[in-house]
Design an enzyme around this catalytic site. Structure first.
Site, PDB file in Angstrom:
ATOM      1  N   GLY A   7      -9.179  19.539  13.133  1.00  0.00           N
ATOM      2  CA  GLY A   7     -10.401  18.873  13.423  1.00  0.00           C
ATOM      3  C   GLY A   7     -11.335  19.040  13.283  1.00  0.00           C
ATOM      4  N   THR A   8     -12.383  18.750  12.466  1.00  0.00           N
ATOM      5  CA  THR A   8     -13.763  19.167  12.844  1.00  0.00           C
ATOM      6  C   THR A   8     -14.856  18.140  11.605  1.00  0.00           C
ATOM      7  OG1 THR A   8     -14.618  20.953  10.930  1.00  0.00           O
ATOM      8  CG2 THR A   8     -13.136  19.996   9.773  1.00  0.00           C
TER       9      THR A   8
END
Length: 206
Positions: A7-8
């Site tokens: 997740g980014t």
């Protein structure tokens, strides 16, 4: 289990005379926060930068190959590698591994007389963008970019927009967080946005 940027939020913005790349700093392994000060923007050459999301080891391999390619091009041609050529090199690399994919999603941005940002996915699809976002926080970031981007932005406006997009993504995406990294690449080269500038932008939003 390898560390992943599962997740980014990464963002790229073209402005009049250069590009801005920005990311959050949180590194996750599933629901576990593996690191709070992870680096997701890297310098490829004096005029080139890359953002990463995906499996860290795969992304690092791509970075190393692109750095070698950029140095080799500079030695062979006595000039820097064009931004589009760097994007094509990355796209060809990803495509060559399509049966056993490199699990990474990258943005390549730079300035070679004109600014350019390219988005490359892990199958090698490449697209040229004026503004772009990848990662789990990208839907929120795009909400900011779509509403506020315009042609002819100045550097300060582009930096503020990129930082703002990542900042708001961190507020709604639990896998993004722990601060913002940002760089500017223009005719003066590759340089980090200083912490005070980022603090001033974020403080104006809260």
């Amino acid at each position: 289990m390898p560390a992943k940027v599962t997740g980014t939020t990464t963002v790229g913005v073209v402005f009049e005379g250069g590009v801005v790349l920005a990311t959050d700093k949180r590194v996750t392994m599933g629901y576990f926060i593996a690191h709070r000060q992870g680096r997701k923007i890297y310098q490829i050459d004096d005029h080139l930068g890359i953002t990463i999301s995906g499996v860290v080891a795969d992304a690092q391999a791509v970075i190393d190959i692109l750095r070698f390619g950029a140095r080799h091009y500079r030695m062979e041609n006595n000039s820097p590698m064009p931004v589009k050529s760097a994007a094509s090199m990355a796209a060809n690399l990803f495509f060559s591994y399509r049966l056993f994919p490199l699990i990474a999603d990258v943005l390549i941005g730079g300035f070679d007389g004109s600014p350019g940002i390219y988005s490359i996915d892990f199958f090698g699809a490449v697209s040229s963008e004026k503004y772009v976002s990848t990662g789990s926080g990208s839907p929120i970031a795009y909400g900011v970019l779509e509403s506020e981007y315009r042609d002819g932005l100045h550097e300060e406006e582009a930096v503020a927009l990129a930082v703002k997009a990542v900042h708001y993504a961190m507020k709604r995406d639990s896998a993004s967080g722990d601060g913002v990294d940002a760089v500017v690449i223009d005719g003066r080269g590759y340089r980090e946005v200083d912490p005070e500038t980022k603090r001033r932008i974020v403080s104006s939003l809260t």
